[in-house]
Design a protein around this motif. Structure first.
Motif, mmCIF file in Angstrom:
data_model
loop_
_atom_site.group_PDB
_atom_site.id
_atom_site.type_symbol
_atom_site.label_atom_id
_atom_site.label_comp_id
_atom_site.label_asym_id
_atom_site.label_seq_id
_atom_site.Cartn_x
_atom_site.Cartn_y
_atom_site.Cartn_z
ATOM 1 N N MET A 203 0.735 -0.970 0.051
ATOM 2 C CA MET A 203 0.075 0.068 -0.156
ATOM 3 C C MET A 203 0.901 1.147 -0.095
ATOM 4 N N THR A 204 0.718 2.117 -0.855
ATOM 5 C CA THR A 204 1.349 3.467 -0.747
ATOM 6 C C THR A 204 0.458 4.419 -0.028
ATOM 7 N N ARG A 205 -0.787 4.735 -0.722
ATOM 8 C CA ARG A 205 -1.801 5.688 0.063
ATOM 9 C C ARG A 205 -3.025 5.280 -0.339
ATOM 10 N N PHE A 206 -4.106 5.168 0.577
ATOM 11 C CA PHE A 206 -5.260 4.986 0.392
ATOM 12 C C PHE A 206 -6.203 6.173 0.860
ATOM 13 N N GLU A 207 -7.314 7.006 0.233
ATOM 14 C CA GLU A 207 -7.570 8.129 0.944
ATOM 15 C C GLU A 207 -9.418 8.012 0.435
ATOM 16 N N PHE A 208 -9.994 8.438 1.272
ATOM 17 C CA PHE A 208 -11.680 8.614 1.062
ATOM 18 C C PHE A 208 -12.133 9.805 1.946
ATOM 19 N N ILE A 209 -13.436 10.076 1.645
ATOM 20 C CA ILE A 209 -14.144 11.011 2.432
ATOM 21 C C ILE A 209 -15.370 10.197 2.945
ATOM 22 N N VAL A 210 -15.827 10.663 3.948
ATOM 23 C CA VAL A 210 -17.328 10.384 4.376
ATOM 24 C C VAL A 210 -17.926 11.433 5.071
ATOM 25 N N ASN A 211 -19.383 11.840 4.766
ATOM 26 C CA ASN A 211 -19.881 12.933 5.344
ATOM 27 C C ASN A 211 -20.313 12.583 6.750
ATOM 28 N N GLY A 212 -20.065 13.822 7.602
ATOM 29 C CA GLY A 212 -20.203 13.603 8.956
ATOM 30 C C GLY A 212 -21.348 14.146 9.422
ATOM 31 N N PRO A 213 -21.455 14.097 10.788
ATOM 32 C CA PRO A 213 -20.649 14.057 11.757
ATOM 33 C C PRO A 213 -20.403 12.722 12.198
ATOM 34 N N PRO A 214 -19.152 12.432 12.770
ATOM 35 C CA PRO A 214 -19.000 10.979 12.974
ATOM 36 C C PRO A 214 -19.863 10.485 14.138
ATOM 37 N N VAL A 215 -19.835 9.202 14.369
ATOM 38 C CA VAL A 215 -20.298 8.679 15.720
ATOM 39 C C VAL A 215 -19.341 8.396 16.715
ATOM 40 N N SER A 216 -19.379 9.048 17.937
ATOM 41 C CA SER A 216 -18.297 8.409 18.991
ATOM 42 C C SER A 216 -18.536 6.935 19.395
ATOM 43 N N GLN A 217 -17.052 6.398 19.602
ATOM 44 C CA GLN A 217 -17.051 5.284 20.019
ATOM 45 C C GLN A 217 -17.766 5.037 21.473
ATOM 46 N N GLN A 218 -17.829 6.351 22.171
ATOM 47 C CA GLN A 218 -18.518 6.267 23.668
ATOM 48 C C GLN A 218 -20.048 6.409 23.583
ATOM 49 N N THR A 219 -20.717 6.375 22.238
ATOM 50 C CA THR A 219 -22.145 6.625 22.252
ATOM 51 C C THR A 219 -22.947 5.465 22.936
ATOM 52 N N ARG A 220 -24.214 5.824 23.513
ATOM 53 C CA ARG A 220 -24.705 5.067 24.342
ATOM 54 C C ARG A 220 -25.987 4.247 23.562
ATOM 55 N N ARG A 221 -25.990 4.484 22.310
ATOM 56 C CA ARG A 221 -26.649 3.925 21.340
ATOM 57 C C ARG A 221 -25.827 3.137 20.427
ATOM 58 N N PRO A 222 -25.750 1.815 20.703
ATOM 59 C CA PRO A 222 -24.999 0.823 19.954
ATOM 60 C C PRO A 222 -25.232 0.754 18.377
ATOM 61 N N HIS A 223 -26.712 0.751 18.110
ATOM 62 C CA HIS A 223 -27.291 0.597 16.687
ATOM 63 C C HIS A 223 -26.546 1.986 15.887
ATOM 64 N N ARG A 224 -26.380 3.227 16.488
ATOM 65 C CA ARG A 224 -25.816 4.289 15.827
ATOM 66 C C ARG A 224 -24.497 4.013 15.434
ATOM 67 N N LEU A 225 -23.605 3.424 16.326
ATOM 68 C CA LEU A 225 -22.288 3.063 16.323
ATOM 69 C C LEU A 225 -21.945 1.976 14.846
ATOM 70 N N GLU A 226 -22.918 1.125 15.032
ATOM 71 C CA GLU A 226 -22.748 0.058 14.138
ATOM 72 C C GLU A 226 -23.238 0.641 12.661
ATOM 73 N N ALA A 227 -24.228 1.461 12.752
ATOM 74 C CA ALA A 227 -24.347 2.139 11.252
ATOM 75 C C ALA A 227 -23.490 2.956 10.763
ATOM 76 N N TRP A 228 -22.800 3.632 11.803
ATOM 77 C CA TRP A 228 -21.681 4.579 11.483
ATOM 78 C C TRP A 228 -20.436 3.628 10.797
ATOM 79 N N ARG A 229 -20.103 2.652 11.546
ATOM 80 C CA ARG A 229 -19.051 1.651 10.949
ATOM 81 C C ARG A 229 -19.320 1.323 9.520
#
Length: 134
Positions: free
Chosen positions: A1-27
């Motif tokens: 690998m040399t370089r791989f880049e991409f973009i994702v619309n935000g906002p991100p979901v925190s690893q600390q979220t209390r809603r696991p379904h949101r975290l899985e959807a974000w991943r």
């Protein structure tokens, strides 16, 4: 690998979220966006890598350390075999309403700005020399 880049619309979901379904959807969102930028010529990294994440935001209350883990997990099996290959991290937040200068703008990063909303710019590159500490 040399370089791989991409973009994702935000906002991100925190690893600390209390809603696991949101975290899985974000991943899943991160993985789907990464796959759109992945080309058949690219090879999954088997060595150490550096992950660079920049979150360009309008309004944000998220700590940078909570942005990383869901993105690392989403990239497993695509950009690298396992997230334990990530030896170096560079994570930044930049307010879109502030003045800043971008050096060496890539077409992918330009695409993120052209979308006109919050986004994350994610880059995976080969890790720097492990024998040198800066």
């Amino acid at each position: 690998m040399t370089r791989f880049e991409f973009i994702v619309n935000g906002p991100p979901v925190s690893q600390q979220t209390r809603r696991p379904h949101r975290l899985e959807a974000w991943r899943n969102t991160v993985r789907q966006e990464a796959e759109k930028y992945w080309s058949s010529e690219q090879k999954t990294a088997t060595g150490l890598v550096m992950l660079q994440i920049t979150y360009f935001y309008d309004s944000d209350k998220m700590d940078v350390d909570n942005i990383v883990k869901p993105i690392q997990d989403a990239m497993k099996g695509l950009a690298y075999v396992d997230d334990n290959q990530v030896s170096d991290l560079l994570v930044r937040k930049r307010n879109l309403s502030n003045n800043f200068r971008i050096e060496n703008m890539t077409s992918t990063l330009a695409e993120g700005f052209a979308r006109g909303n919050e986004f994350l710019h994610i880059v995976v590159i080969d890790a720097p020399n492990q024998e040198v500490i800066i």
